[in-house]
Design a protein around this motif. Structure first.
Motif, short mmCIF file in Angstrom:
data_model
loop_
_atom_site.label_atom_id
_atom_site.label_comp_id
_atom_site.label_asym_id
_atom_site.label_seq_id
_atom_site.Cartn_x
_atom_site.Cartn_y
_atom_site.Cartn_z
N ARG A 228 0.82 -1.21 0.00
CA ARG A 228 0.00 0.00 0.00
C ARG A 228 0.86 1.27 0.00
NH1 ARG A 228 -3.07 -2.87 3.91
NH2 ARG A 228 -2.16 -1.57 5.57
N PHE A 229 1.93 1.23 0.80
CA PHE A 229 2.82 2.40 0.84
C PHE A 229 3.46 2.69 -0.52
CE2 PHE A 229 7.02 4.30 1.78
CZ PHE A 229 6.58 5.48 2.34
N GLY A 230 3.88 1.63 -1.22
CA GLY A 230 4.45 1.79 -2.56
C GLY A 230 3.45 2.38 -3.53
N ARG A 231 2.19 1.88 -3.47
CA ARG A 231 1.17 2.44 -4.36
C ARG A 231 0.90 3.91 -4.03
NH1 ARG A 231 -1.61 -2.54 -3.42
NH2 ARG A 231 -3.07 -1.43 -2.03
N PHE A 232 0.86 4.24 -2.75
CA PHE A 232 0.62 5.63 -2.35
C PHE A 232 1.72 6.56 -2.85
CE2 PHE A 232 1.18 9.10 0.71
CZ PHE A 232 -0.07 9.69 0.64
N LEU A 233 2.98 6.11 -2.73
CA LEU A 233 4.08 6.93 -3.23
C LEU A 233 3.99 7.12 -4.74
CD1 LEU A 233 7.19 5.71 -1.18
CD2 LEU A 233 5.91 7.84 -0.92
#
Length: 621
Positions: A228-233
């Motif tokens: 999720r963090f990678g997609r948000f970035l």
């Protein structure tokens, strides 16, 4: 302890990322700033180099086009604008307050007249990119336009701080958020690891799970968090790129609109006619510099003010008030009017109003373009033309009446008288010559004005031409009691002239000297060489002279000098002779001047170029 180290590591990484971003932003702004000032400097230096020298360096009390052009570009990096002589002497200056002009040599070779160079200010050491452009006058180099821009972009301004803050703020906000979120997500896993470590029975399944490669319970939430963090970035980075692209597009569009507006305003400011743009309420939103010479007010006192407050001419005010749009009105029609300004002498203005339609709907308008043109000279020319027609009609009617009268006498019984026949023939001849002279002047002026006259230059010995013209006029004035004097050296140099045209100019000057002389007066013709290049011809008389207020207008077409002497109306000319003289002298690239005092006489001086020895040898070969 490990959590604290992890937090410090995140903060350090965040500061490092922010530093890299700020450095990248600074490099990007510096590169963009240099490209922008190069585009502006090259375009503006080339545009100013095409303008006449007189517009860039006007007379005292006039505004230079250089100030208007530089003020319209609104460049953040502008430092100074100069118009200098070829030796570097400043003629017009436009600098920012506190800016010391750098000293640099100007190019000598034409290949270096257009270009750019990097200099440093002597006081602050700041780098300046300077753009050069030559200014020509009559085909010769009259000076250079020097445009200076600060090479380094201003850092710490509102725009740069806002942009850096826009990039740094999400990172500062996301770093603690992600840190707390990670601790919150990892806390259950830590508790689970502690429970497994305390339970001996739990160690074997953990070892078996590691051996078989299966995931332990509780590892999926961490993987989901990382994903999720990678997609948000990725989404955040894409959104930031879109916002930056939109910001740059908007900035480029605004700069382009401002530059185009500046160019249009410079063009309108350069027009000799007064330009006034009114909005739909009739308020001026633009006025060029020529309005000051027409209404007596600078543009800044006109723009934004109702016409009733600044317009003191009732006819002009009424015309402007008619341009105000009523509610619900779709469009205005083009209007024209001519008004007269009271004064001595009066001035004539031609007014025209043209509606300005909106680009989206041609049926509706957003304002009105008013053009105010000084038509005084045109009106005077029309009046002079009407007077000229009346004068020519009289000039032709009078000799025709004399010719008809003496012709009728010759056909009657009185025609048998020999004395009467001689008198009639002389009168008919003189009046016919008078008519022929007037017609010839009209034809010569018409040819010169239409540009169809081609000079037939040949080597002319001025001594012979001047003596012949002088003797011809002297013979025609026998019996008038005038003293004729001539002083022309036999070895006077030669000139390349159209002999027939130049003879017309000499005849007109000599005949005027005879016509406007006094009983017992004199007429003197002299010539001399002036240096190695010029020949000077002087025709002087002891006549009535010319009033000082009329000297400057005697060469104007149709203009006739007032003469209050008895019988002056019969001697008054038709206003073409001196005008034709000046045109003939101008065609020969010469000059003519006059020095006159009322009651003491006048002196006309013609200067023409002497035929050089090299040219004479070439013609002889």
């Amino acid at each position: 302890m490990k959590s604290n180290r992890l937090g410090l590591l995140i903060i350090a990484a965040t500061l490092a990322v922010i530093g890299l971003i700020v450095a990248a932003v600074q490099g990007y702004l510096a590169d963009r700033h240099e490209r922008q000032i190069r585009a502006q400097g090259v375009s503006l230096s080339h545009s100013l180099a095409l303008l006449p020298f007189e517009q860039l360096a006007p007379g005292e009390g006039q505004r230079s086009v250089l100030h208007t052009a530089v003020g319209a570009q609104r460049s953040e990096g502008f430092a100074y604008a100069l118009l200098v002589s070829p030796s570097g002497q400043p003629l017009v200056e436009f600098t920012l307050p506190g800016t010391t002009l750098p000293v640099a040599a100007l190019p000598i070779e034409p290949s270096g007249w257009f270009g750019e160079r990097t200099l440093r200010l002597s006081d602050s050491g700041q780098r300046v990119m300077e753009f050069l452009g030559p200014v020509m006058r009559q085909g010769n180099l009259a000076g250079f336009v020097r445009l200076g821009y600060f090479a380094d972009p201003p850092w710490g301004g509102v725009e740069q701080l806002s942009f850096a803050g826009l990039l740094a703020l999400p990172i500062f906000l996301l770093a603690p958020f992600f840190y707390l979120l990670m601790r919150r997500e990892i806390r259950p896993l830590a508790r689970l690891a502690d429970q497994l470590a305390q339970a001996d029975a739990s160690a074997l399944p953990a070892q078996a799970a590691r051996a078989t490669g299966t995931a332990m319970p509780g590892t999926d939430p961490l993987g989901e968090f990382v994903e999720r963090f990678g997609r948000f970035l990725s989404v955040t980075e894409a959104r930031m790129r879109d916002l930056e692209t939109q910001r740059l597009d908007a900035l480029a569009s605004s700069r382009l609109i401002a530059y185009d507006k500046g160019k249009v305003e410079v063009a309108l400011q350069s027009l000799p006619d007064g330009i006034l743009v009114l909005d739909d309420a009739g308020l001026p939103v633009f006025a060029n510099a020529s309005m000051e010479g027409l209404v007596g007010l600078p543009p800044e006192q006109i723009v934004g003010q109702p016409p009733k407050q600044w317009c003191k001419v009732p006819a002009l005010l009424a015309f402007l008030l008619r341009q105000r749009m009523q509610s619900g009105e779709v469009a205005l029609r083009a209007m024209q009017a001519d008004i007269v300004l009271a004064g001595a002498p009066p001035r004539f203005l031609s007014l025209s109003a043209q509606p300005l339609p909106t680009p989206q709907d041609r049926r509706s308008v957003f304002g009105t373009l008013v053009v105010i043109r000084d038509s005084t000279q045109e009106q005077l020319a029309r009046t002079a033309g009407a007077d000229f027609v009346m004068q020519v009609s009289h000039e032709l009617k009078t000799p025709l009446a004399s010719i008809v009268a003496y012709a009728e006498l010759l056909m009657g019984d009185d025609g048998q008288d020999a004395g009467l026949r001689v008198e009639a023939v002389n009168v008919i001849h003189d009046e016919a010559q008078r008519m022929a002279g007037l017609i010839n002047n009209l034809l010569n002026i018409a040819k010169i004005d239409s540009g169809t006259t081609a000079l037939k230059r040949q080597r002319v010995h001025l001594h012979d031409l001047l003596v012949d013209a002088f003797e011809s006029q002297r013979q025609g004035a026998v019996g008038q009691g005038l003293d004729f004097r001539i002083d022309v050296p036999p070895n006077l140099g030669a000139a390349a002239l159209d002999k027939d045209l130049f003879r017309i100019a000499l005849n007109n000057l000599l005949s005027n000297a005879i016509k406007y002389n006094r009983p017992g007066g004199f007429i003197a013709l002299s010539a001399e060489e002036e240096g190695d290049q010029m020949l000077v011809i002087r025709i002087r008389d002891g006549g009535i002279g010319i009033p000082p207020d009329q000297v400057e207008r005697i060469f104007d077409k149709y203009y006739r000098v007032a003469d209050s002497r008895p019988g002056a109306a019969a001697r008054r000319g038709h206003g073409l002779g001196l005008h034709l003289v000046r045109q003939i002298v101008d065609l020969h690239q010469g000059s003519i001047s006059v020095d006159s005092k009322p009651g003491q006489g006048s002196e006309f001086c013609i200067r023409v170029r002497k035929l050089s020895a090299v040219y004479e040898e070439a013609m002889a070969a």
